[in-house]
Design an enzyme around this catalytic site. Sequence first.
Site, PDB file in Angstrom:
ATOM      1  N   CYS C   2       0.854  -1.180   0.000  1.00  0.00           N
ATOM      2  CA  CYS C   2       0.000   0.000   0.000  1.00  0.00           C
ATOM      3  C   CYS C   2       0.894   1.235   0.000  1.00  0.00           C
ATOM      4  CB  CYS C   2      -0.885   0.051   1.250  1.00  0.00           C
ATOM      5  SG  CYS C   2      -2.131  -1.235   1.303  1.00  0.00           S
ATOM      6  N   ARG C  16      -4.618   7.168  -0.851  1.00  0.00           N
ATOM      7  CA  ARG C  16      -3.740   6.012  -0.800  1.00  0.00           C
ATOM      8  C   ARG C  16      -4.017   5.068  -1.965  1.00  0.00           C
ATOM      9  NH1 ARG C  16      -6.102   2.369   2.924  1.00  0.00           N
ATOM     10  NH2 ARG C  16      -4.152   1.179   3.015  1.00  0.00           N
ATOM     11  N   ASN C  79      -0.602  -1.985   5.666  1.00  0.00           N
ATOM     12  CA  ASN C  79      -0.056  -3.245   6.153  1.00  0.00           C
ATOM     13  C   ASN C  79       1.317  -3.076   6.779  1.00  0.00           C
ATOM     14  OD1 ASN C  79      -1.155  -5.819   6.321  1.00  0.00           O
ATOM     15  ND2 ASN C  79      -1.458  -5.912   4.092  1.00  0.00           N
TER      16      ASN C  79
END
Lengths: 323, 323, 323, 323
Positions: C2, C16, C79
Amino acid sequence: MCTGLSFTTHDHYFGRNLDLEFSYNETVTVIPRNFQFEFRKLAPLSTHFAMVGMATISDGYPLYYDGTNEKGLSMAGLNFPGNADYKPEAHGKTNVAPFEFVPWVLGQFETIAEVKAALVDLNLVDIQFSENFPLSPLHWIISDKTQSITVESVKSGLRVYDNPYGVLTNNPTFDIQSFNMNNYMHLSIDPPEKNFSRELEFDTYSRGMGAIGLPGDLSSASRFAKAVFTKMNSVSGESESESISQFFQILGSAAQQRGCVRIGDKFEITIYSSCCNTDKGIYYYTTYENSQITGVDMRQEDLDANDLVAYPLVKGQQINMMN
Amino acid sequence: MCTGLSFTTHDHYFGRNLDLEFSYNETVTVIPRNFQFEFRKLAPLSTHFAMVGMATISDGYPLYYDGTNEKGLSMAGLNFPGNADYKPEAHGKTNVAPFEFVPWVLGQFETIAEVKAALVDLNLVDIQFSENFPLSPLHWIISDKTQSITVESVKSGLRVYDNPYGVLTNNPTFDIQSFNMNNYMHLSIDPPEKNFSRELEFDTYSRGMGAIGLPGDLSSASRFAKAVFTKMNSVSGESESESISQFFQILGSAAQQRGCVRIGDKFEITIYSSCCNTDKGIYYYTTYENSQITGVDMRQEDLDANDLVAYPLVKGQQINMMN
Amino acid sequence: MCTGLSFTTHDHYFGRNLDLEFSYNETVTVIPRNFQFEFRKLAPLSTHFAMVGMATISDGYPLYYDGTNEKGLSMAGLNFPGNADYKPEAHGKTNVAPFEFVPWVLGQFETIAEVKAALVDLNLVDIQFSENFPLSPLHWIISDKTQSITVESVKSGLRVYDNPYGVLTNNPTFDIQSFNMNNYMHLSIDPPEKNFSRELEFDTYSRGMGAIGLPGDLSSASRFAKAVFTKMNSVSGESESESISQFFQILGSAAQQRGCVRIGDKFEITIYSSCCNTDKGIYYYTTYENSQITGVDMRQEDLDANDLVAYPLVKGQQINMMN
Amino acid sequence: MCTGLSFTTHDHYFGRNLDLEFSYNETVTVIPRNFQFEFRKLAPLSTHFAMVGMATISDGYPLYYDGTNEKGLSMAGLNFPGNADYKPEAHGKTNVAPFEFVPWVLGQFETIAEVKAALVDLNLVDIQFSENFPLSPLHWIISDKTQSITVESVKSGLRVYDNPYGVLTNNPTFDIQSFNMNNYMHLSIDPPEKNFSRELEFDTYSRGMGAIGLPGDLSSASRFAKAVFTKMNSVSGESESESISQFFQILGSAAQQRGCVRIGDKFEITIYSSCCNTDKGIYYYTTYENSQITGVDMRQEDLDANDLVAYPLVKGQQINMMN
């Protein structure tokens, strides 16, 4: 700046490159067992293990860069600027000045296990040797025949790391140096696999391509990667000649050549490279301008004496002319 | 595989690393002026310039790896697998076998200008020395005191390149090696500029970070970049000891340590490193396991003799014990 | 995995890339002020700031991936496998479950200064949302219009870092990500300086060579470097169209294309990219297969309502045919 | 500067990024079969294959950047500064001006095999279109459904290369671009193998680490490596939506964001990205500030007409608001 190395074939070898733009008149110094070691905050050691190593001698005191004791325990200090953080004296701690750290370790301990136990109470205290020798920002590699550790006194306190590489250079802190190695895990001594695509053809146009990605600049993180790769993959015969040859070759892989790193109007170079057979107590070294190996055998000295013995370095090429 | 180097301080120095996984019993060989040089397709040279260099002697013939003649012209052959392409004999051309190329050049010429003129007609002809010494795929660096060239016989013909680096390794072809250097133009012996962003803070945490991006693996393209960077930025005093020290340090920056490049069940290593003072005709070398410099002075030999003189290599560490 | 981004032109934008090999049926979800937020270990928030963001709704509860509140404070979870370490409930601490962290922050705070003050007592407690939604290992970027922070709950405790980049990816920990940027400080949007050697000629054969050394693989450390370089050097007009175009372009620089990262028999891709105008409360997004920007304006909803409003994602290319 | 791409799922797709710091008022232009194509040194083509592509129209003449004909043959011209070398008119050759090259190819040929045969006699002649449109230094990628070639007119003559990548960027010459790929052969879409050492532990701390070493800067050699890796490993469904999504994602991997490459006081950006379904003759594009795909279907036009049809580009984000 510097590269430390521990390497085992039949015997165990320990040494380092000292990379600087100047020299402190260092000598190969043997300290016999009854040399009186004074400490600023601890009781003196009037008897201790004998040791040999590279030191600058000031007021009769050996400021060791690296050394090995008669039990085979070895230790080297390497530059650690910006990260080394020495502390005020602390009650209930073993307060050792950084310049006393090598004698304190090599004088008393035989194994890494013993050192680790003693480090629990250690406080590296911010006391300088003298006006002329202010505190150097250092961290250390300590090795016995089977393992190595790295010791760093940083802002958050004393850090002791297992060092499975047997290699130490300089910044960054050892946890980051170790982490960075993950980025190199694919490097290989064998030719590269053709993973990129099955539909394309590739030409392994040179030997050694399996390690493409290994850095070659002289920054401390790059020297660490280069020296670790070379050391971990080293292949050597077990004789003394083969072993010390391989040891100096590994150090050579991280050596600094004059002109590659400019510091003001000077250049950082590998002032000396050392290799101590820690089983036999023989200290070998080369200098930037003397590639012949010079040796000092601590067991040839009277190790029960009181006075240190210092051998000035042999510098300038010692050429063996055939005709 | 190999690294060739030309370097000038007060005198001119020329030499190379020979990187292989085996050795051909090479010797430092002096060829006096009246040694009879036979050629397969040309008239013999019964008198010629004297020369010194590293050679394997087979049936009385010196198979030179590298050498220097009494006029200071020097030449080394380096591996060039997959690219070297030797030709059938061609009428109207000067047909020289690859193994004759070093004697043919060093025997007759004094300067690169002369060599370049002679190369116009050269045809490197696909004749092997013998069943035991089949053709090696080679390219060459030839240097006098002021300039170097690279000679490559490839599919499209003979290519002669000016070599402003004074460095040669192996594949790829020299035009690509040279092109690749553009990707390194930003590398610096000084600390890196903070170009990335004016709004961020950066820490020059180590000396030497200006050259981050310089490769450190042992493939021939990476050794070329590393050796060129080290050579072009070299700083040396002008004395013989300083000069040859620096020369061997530069070669050391591209040396191969045992274990880093696996070839089947063997490992490629730097079998020897050589450095010839081409002004004085003194040939120095070290070997993987003998870091002391050994020297052979061609002018100590009878250069008007007929017979070659060969000095076997001194191998095994020559340690200078202090006690 | 990510990439999170905060970017300011005239307005402030936050968003994002979500990079995964599967999708959780995420929706653009507006939470009005009177939606009842239950907490496992804290009193419920029955009235709070309204917010918009991307969430998977489970049992009526919005599991936010990223969101922005009506005051312009924004937050995204990314993550952080192997590093995230949630803790047992601790007395005297503010015990927030990781899945409650976004609502807890966006529901109550307006500025980073307020968030930082509240984080002093925060304990991210190891309570999972449900059997179907076990704990995700996450770390977070939180931004207001003027600054960003990164929050990581690791073995040694909760770490709050100033984030001057306004960028977050995944591993390693933020201190190491930040340290690594030192290795890129020389990268430039301008052509490279010819530092290598004054004696050699170099060809700037392409535009963009000043940033040679910037990594392009999709690992989280490389995406961080790439996204930070692109973000810190971004140039954009101040209109909404220009600003969100530039924002999605920056995210695009770190996007993941199907096929480049294999996870078993699946591939990680950029499932969606989002960009919220935090001043206006408009949430824009694209998906892997719909490059047209879709928008949801939170202020078009009744922000004093009790019930959440969820917009399923528009997927599949929306092509504007001209004929 | 630019990136060209050929990609096949069920249908064949061809397109490119145009990266520049300015725009020439380009339009999607359909040329019907009876548009009269004049040539400077050849007879006119009064009837020919219809084609669609991106062109600047000057004096009624389409200066094509890239295009596809009704038979599915495609072609794009990309910047090639310093290397492109156009020739004087040559008797016995097919003398085509660079700006005529696209119409000459797309007007007459159906397959790469036909193009290759015709190129044998081609001479790209140094005639400029007009004072306002001087010669651009270009090289070309030409593709049919099964193969691609690259055409370069350099100092040594016209070079035609098979292009197994279906990718073209800019400098260096295609032989060097291709050679460079050897240095990336180890890159993988899978996690890296732990080749470095069996005695050390390594942490695959992120997905995507198998491609560490792939460059991410925007120089043409780095974009080539990045785009080839992404293209060769691409995985896509076969539907039109999936295929063109994947195509634009691949182009996105080599896109240029405003601010990353400074040219004086401007910045090079990806002005447009195009993707033509060459089987159906539908030309899709996005622009830097309009991420929605716009389409033009050549078969919706009267392909037997005489006059070109030009669609100005749709610029500015076309946002699909949900509320």
